[in-house]
Motif scaffolding. Structure first.
Motif, PDB file in Angstrom:
ATOM      1  N   GLY A 156      37.245  38.513  22.179  1.00 16.64           N
ATOM      2  CA  GLY A 156      38.503  38.841  22.827  1.00 16.64           C
ATOM      3  C   GLY A 156      39.692  38.258  22.094  1.00 16.64           C
ATOM      4  N   GLU A 157      40.789  39.002  22.107  1.00 18.00           N
ATOM      5  CA  GLU A 157      42.047  38.554  21.509  1.00 18.00           C
ATOM      6  C   GLU A 157      43.220  38.733  22.459  1.00 18.00           C
ATOM      7  OE1 GLU A 157      42.550  40.716  17.888  1.00 18.00           O
ATOM      8  OE2 GLU A 157      40.714  39.933  16.981  1.00 18.00           O
ATOM      9  N   ASN A 158      43.222  39.833  23.203  1.00 15.88           N
ATOM     10  CA  ASN A 158      44.331  40.164  24.081  1.00 15.88           C
ATOM     11  C   ASN A 158      44.121  39.535  25.457  1.00 15.88           C
ATOM     12  OD1 ASN A 158      45.445  42.088  26.311  1.00 15.88           O
ATOM     13  ND2 ASN A 158      46.698  42.501  24.501  1.00 15.88           N
ATOM     14  N   THR A 159      45.079  38.742  25.898  1.00 15.02           N
ATOM     15  CA  THR A 159      44.941  37.999  27.150  1.00 15.02           C
ATOM     16  C   THR A 159      44.717  38.914  28.338  1.00 15.02           C
ATOM     17  OG1 THR A 159      46.235  36.136  26.327  1.00 15.02           O
ATOM     18  CG2 THR A 159      46.128  36.391  28.711  1.00 15.02           C
ATOM     19  N   HIS A 160      45.490  39.986  28.439  1.00 14.01           N
ATOM     20  CA  HIS A 160      45.330  40.924  29.554  1.00 14.01           C
ATOM     21  C   HIS A 160      43.922  41.505  29.561  1.00 14.01           C
ATOM     22  CE1 HIS A 160      47.358  43.994  32.342  1.00 14.01           C
ATOM     23  NE2 HIS A 160      46.083  44.282  32.350  1.00 14.01           N
ATOM     24  N   HIS A 161      43.423  41.925  28.403  1.00 12.62           N
ATOM     25  CA  HIS A 161      42.086  42.510  28.312  1.00 12.62           C
ATOM     26  C   HIS A 161      41.009  41.505  28.718  1.00 12.62           C
ATOM     27  CE1 HIS A 161      43.538  45.585  25.058  1.00 12.62           C
ATOM     28  NE2 HIS A 161      44.023  45.843  26.262  1.00 12.62           N
ATOM     29  N   ILE A 162      41.144  40.270  28.280  1.00 15.08           N
ATOM     30  CA  ILE A 162      40.157  39.230  28.591  1.00 15.08           C
ATOM     31  C   ILE A 162      40.090  39.006  30.101  1.00 15.08           C
ATOM     32  CG2 ILE A 162      39.662  36.755  28.385  1.00 15.08           C
ATOM     33  CD1 ILE A 162      40.933  36.980  25.505  1.00 15.08           C
ATOM     34  N   ILE A 163      41.240  38.814  30.726  1.00  8.20           N
ATOM     35  CA  ILE A 163      41.255  38.545  32.172  1.00  8.20           C
ATOM     36  C   ILE A 163      40.782  39.758  32.948  1.00  8.20           C
ATOM     37  CG2 ILE A 163      42.710  37.922  34.135  1.00  8.20           C
ATOM     38  CD1 ILE A 163      44.447  36.313  32.132  1.00  8.20           C
ATOM     39  N   GLU A 164      41.172  40.946  32.513  1.00  4.78           N
ATOM     40  CA  GLU A 164      40.717  42.170  33.175  1.00  4.78           C
ATOM     41  C   GLU A 164      39.197  42.282  33.116  1.00  4.78           C
ATOM     42  OE1 GLU A 164      41.417  46.972  32.790  1.00  4.78           O
ATOM     43  OE2 GLU A 164      43.113  45.609  32.497  1.00  4.78           O
ATOM     44  N   ALA A 165      38.614  41.965  31.963  1.00  6.37           N
ATOM     45  CA  ALA A 165      37.158  42.007  31.839  1.00  6.37           C
ATOM     46  C   ALA A 165      36.485  40.981  32.748  1.00  6.37           C
ATOM     47  CB  ALA A 165      36.746  41.781  30.382  1.00  6.37           C
ATOM     48  N   VAL A 166      37.113  39.821  32.930  1.00 10.66           N
ATOM     49  CA  VAL A 166      36.573  38.803  33.839  1.00 10.66           C
ATOM     50  C   VAL A 166      36.498  39.349  35.261  1.00 10.66           C
ATOM     51  CG1 VAL A 166      37.067  36.576  34.956  1.00 10.66           C
ATOM     52  CG2 VAL A 166      37.270  36.794  32.469  1.00 10.66           C
ATOM     53  N   PHE A 167      37.578  39.930  35.758  1.00 11.93           N
ATOM     54  CA  PHE A 167      37.599  40.403  37.140  1.00 11.93           C
ATOM     55  C   PHE A 167      36.696  41.622  37.346  1.00 11.93           C
ATOM     56  CE2 PHE A 167      41.033  37.464  37.604  1.00 11.93           C
ATOM     57  CZ  PHE A 167      41.033  37.129  38.956  1.00 11.93           C
ATOM     58  N   LYS A 168      36.670  42.536  36.385  1.00 12.82           N
ATOM     59  CA  LYS A 168      35.758  43.675  36.485  1.00 12.82           C
ATOM     60  C   LYS A 168      34.307  43.198  36.456  1.00 12.82           C
ATOM     61  CE  LYS A 168      38.603  47.292  34.334  1.00 12.82           C
ATOM     62  NZ  LYS A 168      38.759  48.108  33.100  1.00 12.82           N
ATOM     63  N   GLY A 169      34.005  42.262  35.552  1.00 13.36           N
ATOM     64  CA  GLY A 169      32.653  41.728  35.445  1.00 13.36           C
ATOM     65  C   GLY A 169      32.211  41.016  36.705  1.00 13.36           C
ATOM     66  N   MET A 170      33.117  40.244  37.311  1.00 15.55           N
ATOM     67  CA  MET A 170      32.797  39.574  38.576  1.00 15.55           C
ATOM     68  C   MET A 170      32.484  40.590  39.655  1.00 15.55           C
ATOM     69  SD  MET A 170      35.613  36.492  38.776  1.00 15.55           S
ATOM     70  CE  MET A 170      35.608  36.653  40.540  1.00 15.55           C
ATOM     71  N   GLY A 171      33.291  41.637  39.747  1.00 10.99           N
ATOM     72  CA  GLY A 171      33.063  42.666  40.756  1.00 10.99           C
ATOM     73  C   GLY A 171      31.705  43.320  40.594  1.00 10.99           C
ATOM     74  N   ARG A 172      31.380  43.699  39.362  1.00 15.20           N
ATOM     75  CA  ARG A 172      30.098  44.365  39.096  1.00 15.20           C
ATOM     76  C   ARG A 172      28.907  43.434  39.352  1.00 15.20           C
ATOM     77  NH1 ARG A 172      29.785  50.014  37.473  1.00 15.20           N
ATOM     78  NH2 ARG A 172      31.978  50.585  37.318  1.00 15.20           N
ATOM     79  N   ALA A 173      29.020  42.175  38.918  1.00 19.00           N
ATOM     80  CA  ALA A 173      27.915  41.226  39.115  1.00 19.00           C
ATOM     81  C   ALA A 173      27.700  40.942  40.599  1.00 19.00           C
ATOM     82  CB  ALA A 173      28.197  39.933  38.350  1.00 19.00           C
ATOM     83  N   LEU A 174      28.792  40.776  41.344  1.00 18.02           N
ATOM     84  CA  LEU A 174      28.651  40.516  42.784  1.00 18.02           C
ATOM     85  C   LEU A 174      28.131  41.730  43.529  1.00 18.02           C
ATOM     86  CD1 LEU A 174      31.649  38.259  43.805  1.00 18.02           C
ATOM     87  CD2 LEU A 174      29.236  37.867  44.297  1.00 18.02           C
ATOM     88  N   ARG A 175      28.539  42.903  43.094  1.00 17.89           N
ATOM     89  CA  ARG A 175      28.016  44.128  43.710  1.00 17.89           C
ATOM     90  C   ARG A 175      26.491  44.141  43.637  1.00 17.89           C
ATOM     91  NH1 ARG A 175      29.313  50.114  41.214  1.00 17.89           N
ATOM     92  NH2 ARG A 175      27.858  51.307  42.491  1.00 17.89           N
ATOM     93  N   ALA A 176      25.952  43.821  42.459  1.00 17.91           N
ATOM     94  CA  ALA A 176      24.499  43.797  42.285  1.00 17.91           C
ATOM     95  C   ALA A 176      23.853  42.709  43.128  1.00 17.91           C
ATOM     96  CB  ALA A 176      24.162  43.590  40.807  1.00 17.91           C
ATOM     97  N   ALA A 177      24.462  41.531  43.180  1.00 19.86           N
ATOM     98  CA  ALA A 177      23.875  40.400  43.909  1.00 19.86           C
ATOM     99  C   ALA A 177      23.905  40.603  45.424  1.00 19.86           C
ATOM    100  CB  ALA A 177      24.602  39.113  43.541  1.00 19.86           C
ATOM    101  N   CYS A 178      24.940  41.272  45.923  1.00 16.58           N
ATOM    102  CA  CYS A 178      25.090  41.496  47.374  1.00 16.58           C
ATOM    103  C   CYS A 178      24.257  42.664  47.878  1.00 16.58           C
ATOM    104  CB  CYS A 178      26.552  41.764  47.718  1.00 16.58           C
ATOM    105  SG  CYS A 178      27.641  40.337  47.574  1.00 16.58           S
TER     106      CYS A 178
END
Length: 195
Positions: A156-178
């Motif tokens: 990662g280089e772009n701050t917006h892209h990095i943070i966006e990937a964090v929140f999308k990744g959290m959503g997807r991972a929690l969806r699977a876990a729940c």
């Protein structure tokens, strides 16, 4: 239905938050911070949760209390919605690309809070949002929910892209876990018999 409404009223923030875990990704989010709105919308949409948040916080100071308290309210809503966690998969992970950014997010709805946040965020701000608050949000959320979460930046280089990937990744991972594992819907996913 696994749903909960949380009201958090302090001298710093007034929050009304409604969560439905088994949703469609619908959202109504007003945090008083445009960038945080955007990140929570991404989390909600990719997690396929339904979330409504209305927050009136002391944003004239900064966004710290707003971000932390929304994390607390959201963590509490997830914890209470999941009840005894019977039948859930418990674990979830996502390797999520966002242009040049690549984020690994892995979660365990363990009943224990543990955060490993290995993300190098290049810029201190996106718009008027302090990027150090990303970790504050995750820590408050995990502490209140009883969640183990590992977030690791692989590229990662772009701050917006990095943070966006964090929140999308959290959503997807929690969806699977729940998600409910139909074959074991009446079982607690632990040898202890409790989570």
């Amino acid at each position: 239905m696994r749903r909960k409404k949380i009201v958090r009223d302090t001298k710093e923030t007034k929050i009304v938050l409604a969560l439905e875990i088994d949703g469609t990704g619908a959202y109504e989010i007003n945090t008083g911070c445009g960038f945080l709105n955007h990140m929570l919308e991404l989390f909600t949409r990719h997690g396929r949760f339904d979330i409504a948040v209305d927050c009136n916080g002391d944003t004239e100071v900064d966004y710290h209390h707003t971000v932390e308290d929304i994390g607390i309210a959201m963590g509490s809503a997830f914890k209470e919605s999941l009840g005894d966690k019977r039948g859930i998969y418990r674990y979830g992970s996502m390797l999520l690309p966002m242009d040049e950014a690549l984020i690994l997010c892995a979660v365990d709805i363990s009943g224990r809070s543990c955060v490993n946040f290995d993300v190098q965020i290049p810029a201190q701000k996106v718009g008027d949002f302090d990027t150090e608050l990303v970790k504050e949000f995750i820590e408050a959320f995990a502490r209140e929910m009883g969640l183990t979460i590992h977030v690791k930046m692989l590229a990662g280089e772009n701050t917006h892209h990095i943070i966006e990937a964090v929140f999308k990744g959290m959503g997807r991972a929690l969806r699977a876990a729940c998600a409910i594992e139909d074959e074991y819907a009446d079982e607690i996913p632990s040898t202890k018999g409790v989570l």
